[in-house]
Design a protein around this motif. Structure first.
Motif, PDB file in Angstrom:
ATOM      1  N   LEU A 311       0.764  -1.145  -0.084  1.00  0.00           N
ATOM      2  CA  LEU A 311       0.036  -0.008   0.049  1.00  0.00           C
ATOM      3  C   LEU A 311       1.038   1.257   0.171  1.00  0.00           C
ATOM      4  O   LEU A 311       0.543   2.228  -0.641  1.00  0.00           O
ATOM      5  CB  LEU A 311      -0.888  -0.135   1.138  1.00  0.00           C
ATOM      6  N   ILE A 312       2.082   1.248   0.857  1.00  0.00           N
ATOM      7  CA  ILE A 312       2.593   2.543   1.021  1.00  0.00           C
ATOM      8  C   ILE A 312       3.460   2.657  -0.398  1.00  0.00           C
ATOM      9  O   ILE A 312       3.701   3.803  -1.015  1.00  0.00           O
ATOM     10  CB  ILE A 312       3.711   2.350   1.807  1.00  0.00           C
ATOM     11  N   PHE A 313       3.905   1.721  -1.048  1.00  0.00           N
ATOM     12  CA  PHE A 313       4.501   1.581  -2.504  1.00  0.00           C
ATOM     13  C   PHE A 313       3.509   2.120  -3.342  1.00  0.00           C
ATOM     14  O   PHE A 313       3.995   3.219  -4.065  1.00  0.00           O
ATOM     15  CB  PHE A 313       4.885   0.215  -2.944  1.00  0.00           C
ATOM     16  N   TYR A 314       2.278   2.082  -3.437  1.00  0.00           N
ATOM     17  CA  TYR A 314       1.355   2.364  -4.446  1.00  0.00           C
ATOM     18  C   TYR A 314       0.961   4.141  -4.119  1.00  0.00           C
ATOM     19  O   TYR A 314       0.930   4.784  -5.013  1.00  0.00           O
ATOM     20  CB  TYR A 314       0.379   1.572  -4.454  1.00  0.00           C
ATOM     21  N   VAL A 315       0.919   4.486  -2.866  1.00  0.00           N
ATOM     22  CA  VAL A 315       0.981   5.738  -2.576  1.00  0.00           C
ATOM     23  C   VAL A 315       2.031   6.610  -2.991  1.00  0.00           C
ATOM     24  O   VAL A 315       1.859   7.650  -3.769  1.00  0.00           O
ATOM     25  CB  VAL A 315       0.793   5.917  -1.095  1.00  0.00           C
ATOM     26  N   MET A 316       3.492   6.091  -2.811  1.00  0.00           N
ATOM     27  CA  MET A 316       4.487   6.904  -3.368  1.00  0.00           C
ATOM     28  C   MET A 316       4.430   6.807  -5.103  1.00  0.00           C
ATOM     29  O   MET A 316       4.931   7.737  -5.782  1.00  0.00           O
ATOM     30  CB  MET A 316       5.483   5.943  -2.943  1.00  0.00           C
ATOM     31  N   TYR A 317       3.872   5.655  -5.686  1.00  0.00           N
ATOM     32  CA  TYR A 317       4.086   5.508  -6.927  1.00  0.00           C
ATOM     33  C   TYR A 317       3.095   6.481  -7.652  1.00  0.00           C
ATOM     34  O   TYR A 317       3.446   7.260  -8.724  1.00  0.00           O
ATOM     35  CB  TYR A 317       3.176   4.178  -7.270  1.00  0.00           C
ATOM     36  N   TYR A 318       2.009   6.814  -7.014  1.00  0.00           N
ATOM     37  CA  TYR A 318       1.109   7.970  -7.480  1.00  0.00           C
ATOM     38  C   TYR A 318       1.582   9.295  -7.195  1.00  0.00           C
ATOM     39  O   TYR A 318       1.429  10.229  -8.007  1.00  0.00           O
ATOM     40  CB  TYR A 318      -0.356   7.802  -7.009  1.00  0.00           C
ATOM     41  N   LEU A 319       2.417   9.350  -5.936  1.00  0.00           N
ATOM     42  CA  LEU A 319       2.658  10.900  -5.608  1.00  0.00           C
ATOM     43  C   LEU A 319       3.924  11.117  -6.702  1.00  0.00           C
ATOM     44  O   LEU A 319       3.884  12.219  -6.728  1.00  0.00           O
ATOM     45  CB  LEU A 319       3.274  10.678  -3.989  1.00  0.00           C
ATOM     46  N   ILE A 320       4.767  10.224  -7.006  1.00  0.00           N
ATOM     47  CA  ILE A 320       5.784  10.588  -7.634  1.00  0.00           C
ATOM     48  C   ILE A 320       5.461  11.049  -9.114  1.00  0.00           C
ATOM     49  O   ILE A 320       5.967  11.838  -9.785  1.00  0.00           O
ATOM     50  CB  ILE A 320       6.957   9.484  -7.929  1.00  0.00           C
ATOM     51  N   GLN A 321       4.098  10.463  -9.659  1.00  0.00           N
ATOM     52  CA  GLN A 321       3.662  10.742 -10.899  1.00  0.00           C
ATOM     53  C   GLN A 321       2.988  12.320 -10.854  1.00  0.00           C
ATOM     54  O   GLN A 321       3.129  12.962 -11.896  1.00  0.00           O
ATOM     55  CB  GLN A 321       2.312   9.843 -11.350  1.00  0.00           C
ATOM     56  N   ASN A 322       2.539  12.680  -9.934  1.00  0.00           N
ATOM     57  CA  ASN A 322       1.831  13.928  -9.566  1.00  0.00           C
ATOM     58  C   ASN A 322       2.996  14.841  -9.433  1.00  0.00           C
ATOM     59  O   ASN A 322       3.266  15.971 -10.005  1.00  0.00           O
ATOM     60  CB  ASN A 322       0.907  14.003  -8.472  1.00  0.00           C
ATOM     61  N   GLU A 323       4.277  14.535  -8.801  1.00  0.00           N
ATOM     62  CA  GLU A 323       5.272  15.644  -8.657  1.00  0.00           C
ATOM     63  C   GLU A 323       5.951  15.742 -10.053  1.00  0.00           C
ATOM     64  O   GLU A 323       6.532  16.817 -10.035  1.00  0.00           O
ATOM     65  CB  GLU A 323       6.424  14.659  -7.836  1.00  0.00           C
ATOM     66  N   LEU A 324       5.903  14.583 -11.077  1.00  0.00           N
ATOM     67  CA  LEU A 324       6.435  14.664 -12.110  1.00  0.00           C
ATOM     68  C   LEU A 324       5.752  15.669 -13.030  1.00  0.00           C
ATOM     69  O   LEU A 324       6.125  16.428 -13.885  1.00  0.00           O
ATOM     70  CB  LEU A 324       6.695  13.170 -13.093  1.00  0.00           C
ATOM     71  N   TYR A 325       4.470  15.680 -12.902  1.00  0.00           N
ATOM     72  CA  TYR A 325       3.477  16.481 -14.026  1.00  0.00           C
ATOM     73  C   TYR A 325       3.701  17.940 -13.101  1.00  0.00           C
ATOM     74  O   TYR A 325       3.920  18.849 -14.117  1.00  0.00           O
ATOM     75  CB  TYR A 325       1.976  15.898 -13.630  1.00  0.00           C
ATOM     76  N   TRP A 326       3.935  18.203 -12.074  1.00  0.00           N
ATOM     77  CA  TRP A 326       4.189  19.602 -11.545  1.00  0.00           C
ATOM     78  C   TRP A 326       5.401  19.902 -12.113  1.00  0.00           C
ATOM     79  O   TRP A 326       5.564  21.329 -12.431  1.00  0.00           O
ATOM     80  CB  TRP A 326       4.034  19.510 -10.009  1.00  0.00           C
ATOM     81  N   LEU A 327       6.378  19.038 -11.993  1.00  0.00           N
ATOM     82  CA  LEU A 327       7.863  19.714 -12.614  1.00  0.00           C
ATOM     83  C   LEU A 327       7.862  20.065 -13.992  1.00  0.00           C
ATOM     84  O   LEU A 327       8.331  21.070 -14.344  1.00  0.00           O
ATOM     85  CB  LEU A 327       8.917  18.413 -12.310  1.00  0.00           C
ATOM     86  N   ILE A 328       7.117  19.140 -14.924  1.00  0.00           N
ATOM     87  CA  ILE A 328       7.005  19.566 -16.252  1.00  0.00           C
ATOM     88  C   ILE A 328       6.145  20.754 -16.562  1.00  0.00           C
ATOM     89  O   ILE A 328       6.398  21.496 -17.452  1.00  0.00           O
ATOM     90  CB  ILE A 328       6.572  18.291 -17.400  1.00  0.00           C
ATOM     91  N   SER A 329       5.397  20.861 -15.676  1.00  0.00           N
ATOM     92  CA  SER A 329       4.437  22.371 -15.936  1.00  0.00           C
ATOM     93  C   SER A 329       5.293  23.636 -15.419  1.00  0.00           C
ATOM     94  O   SER A 329       5.072  24.597 -16.310  1.00  0.00           O
ATOM     95  CB  SER A 329       3.266  22.469 -14.943  1.00  0.00           C
ATOM     96  N   THR A 330       6.207  23.256 -14.798  1.00  0.00           N
ATOM     97  CA  THR A 330       7.127  24.577 -14.298  1.00  0.00           C
ATOM     98  C   THR A 330       8.305  24.728 -15.224  1.00  0.00           C
ATOM     99  O   THR A 330       8.832  25.736 -15.308  1.00  0.00           O
ATOM    100  CB  THR A 330       7.707  24.348 -12.877  1.00  0.00           C
ATOM    101  N   ILE A 331       8.686  23.527 -16.200  1.00  0.00           N
ATOM    102  CA  ILE A 331       9.722  23.847 -17.147  1.00  0.00           C
ATOM    103  C   ILE A 331       9.088  24.187 -18.455  1.00  0.00           C
ATOM    104  O   ILE A 331       9.981  24.533 -19.155  1.00  0.00           O
ATOM    105  CB  ILE A 331      10.461  22.551 -17.039  1.00  0.00           C
ATOM    106  N   ALA A 332       7.859  24.054 -18.778  1.00  0.00           N
ATOM    107  CA  ALA A 332       7.236  24.386 -20.028  1.00  0.00           C
ATOM    108  C   ALA A 332       7.458  26.155 -20.169  1.00  0.00           C
ATOM    109  O   ALA A 332       7.163  26.759 -19.425  1.00  0.00           O
ATOM    110  CB  ALA A 332       5.829  24.185 -20.003  1.00  0.00           C
ATOM    111  N   ARG A 333       7.729  26.419 -21.291  1.00  0.00           N
ATOM    112  CA  ARG A 333       8.285  27.821 -21.445  1.00  0.00           C
ATOM    113  C   ARG A 333       7.016  28.469 -22.221  1.00  0.00           C
ATOM    114  O   ARG A 333       7.129  29.838 -22.129  1.00  0.00           O
ATOM    115  CB  ARG A 333       9.395  27.858 -22.436  1.00  0.00           C
TER     116      ARG A 333
END
Length: 416
Positions: A311-333
């Motif tokens: 269960l903890i694995f899958y919580v982290m699995y979804y958290l890293i996906q959202n973190e990545l989306y937020w990161l690419i939204s900040t590097i878009a020019r």
């Protein structure tokens, strides 16, 4: 379906092979998603991206009843061809439609709605399979639920408004429409994905989805049917809560963006490292003393410890996906880069899934091998992504010119 472990099947190996086909094809469709969106628009691209799921669920249903394999593989092809487009479009919509300062919250809302279906499906799974204490596959009626939900999806996709039809609450418009030709789009795509800050995110994008195959195989091999149904019910609930907290933290402007970027990333990757240590201990124990059909009727240590790890694995699995989306939204020019970056990210995630499921589809392969690869990917990606993460809010702090101009005009109007 994957939340039940191997799509609910008794043996994970056919489903792992099929998933490898799905994600292998998604690499291609994700890469060309921006060009398809330019041609069809966001609404019809989303519709097209949903039509391939139901045949895959139907294949799993027939495999459960009659042992049919051809429809599983055919469904994997249809799902792979459409899902890559769906992934690219949904990512661009959730990043491009809201105001920049609300993206973290909207990412959390998006995952919440996406997992709401999983909560419903998990509840149905648990209700249908609650008496099945033994290892095996889920009840065949389970797949009817998935087929029905996936068959409705294209009709729901028609309800999406195209960017030019959207006006945000602050008065700004969504300027994501792009009508350039295929060759020019490919040149623009290449320019974006070869930037330094994007390349540093390649390993972690591969890692983000690579790991799911090991976790699904772990669940299907060692837990009872109803325990797998319980996991399918709990994972989305816990993920919704965790991602809501992450989303509000990422949008908290009282904390500097650079601090938000680094704090969230370090927390997620540190817990992920702990999970892999935990999985290693459990896996070595089960290789030495094999277990099967772990059920909640058993002692809390025998059942609860490995279930908590999953269960903890899958919580982290979804958290890293959202973190990545937020990161690419900040590097878009500029707004038009969002669909390119989203498609590229999802293409890399698909490549990671294809490789992960391909490795896990080999029945004779020691479980230490995929576990070791996952651990190594965690280490490599933790380091490389940091070079982008640490620059968010410093050297990487873009504001779309279109948003800046509209907000400046609104400020002038309010002061007049």
């Amino acid at each position: 379906m994957n939340a039940t472990g191997a799509g609910g099947a008794q043996s994970p190996y056919l489903v792992n092979a099929a998933n490898s086909i799905v994600f292998g094809l998604m690499v291609v469709t994700c890469f060309f998603a921006s060009s398809i969106v330019n041609r069809l628009g966001y609404r019809w691209s989303l519709v097209l991206g949903t039509v391939g799921y139901a045949p895959y669920a139907a294949g799993l249903y027939l495999n459960k009843l009659h042992g049919t394999t051809w429809l599983v593989l055919f469904g994997a092809v249809t799902c792979g061809l459409s899902a890559g487009l769906f992934w690219g479009v949904e990512g661009a919509v959730i990043l491009g439609y809201p105001e920049p300062e609300k993206r973290g919250k909207y990412l959390a809302y998006w995952l919440g709605w996406r997992n709401a279906g999983s909560v419903l499906g998990g509840a149905i799974l648990l209700g249908i399979n609650a008496k099945s204490k033994k290892a095996g596959s889920v009840d065949s009626s389970t797949y009817i639920v998935f087929i029905a939900l996936q068959a409705v999806a294209p009709f729901a996709g028609v309800l999406l408004s195209n960017p030019e039809q959207v006006q945000r609450k602050d008065g700004t418009h969504v300027l994501m429409a792009n009508h350039i030709g295929f060759a020019e789009e490919m040149r623009e795509m290449w320019t974006v994905i070869t930037r330094r800050e994007v390349l540093f995110l390649v390993p972690i994008s591969l890692y983000a989805q690579w790991t799911a195959s090991y976790a699904g195989t772990f669940l299907s091999l060692y837990f009872s049917v109803r325990s797998r149904a319980l996991a399918a019910f709990l994972v989305p609930i816990l993920s919704i809560v965790a991602n809501t907290l992450l989303g509000f933290f990422l949008d908290n402007t009282s904390i500097r963006k650079n601090v938000r970027s680094k704090a969230s990333y370090i927390t997620i990757m540190t817990i992920f490292g702990g999970v892999w240590i935990w999985f290693t201990v459990l896996q070595l124990r089960y290789l030495k003393n094999p277990v099967k059909g772990l059920d909640w009727d058993e002692s809390s240590t025998r059942f609860g410890v490995p279930m908590a790890c999953y269960l903890i694995f899958y919580v982290m699995y979804y958290l890293i996906q959202n973190e990545l989306y937020w990161l690419i939204s900040t590097i878009a020019r500029e707004p038009k880069e969002l669909v390119r970056l989203s498609s590229f990210l999802r293409g890399l995630e698909s490549a990671g899934s294809a490789c992960g499921f391909g490795i896990s589809s080999r029945k004779t392969l020691s479980k230490k091998v995929p576990l070791g690869i996952n651990f190594a990917l965690w280490g490599i990606s933790s380091v490389t992504a940091w070079f982008t993460v640490k620059e968010i809010g410093k050297s990487i702090d873009y504001v779309f010119e279109s948003d800046r101009e509209v907000k400046d005009q609104l400020a002038r109007d309010q002061s007049a």
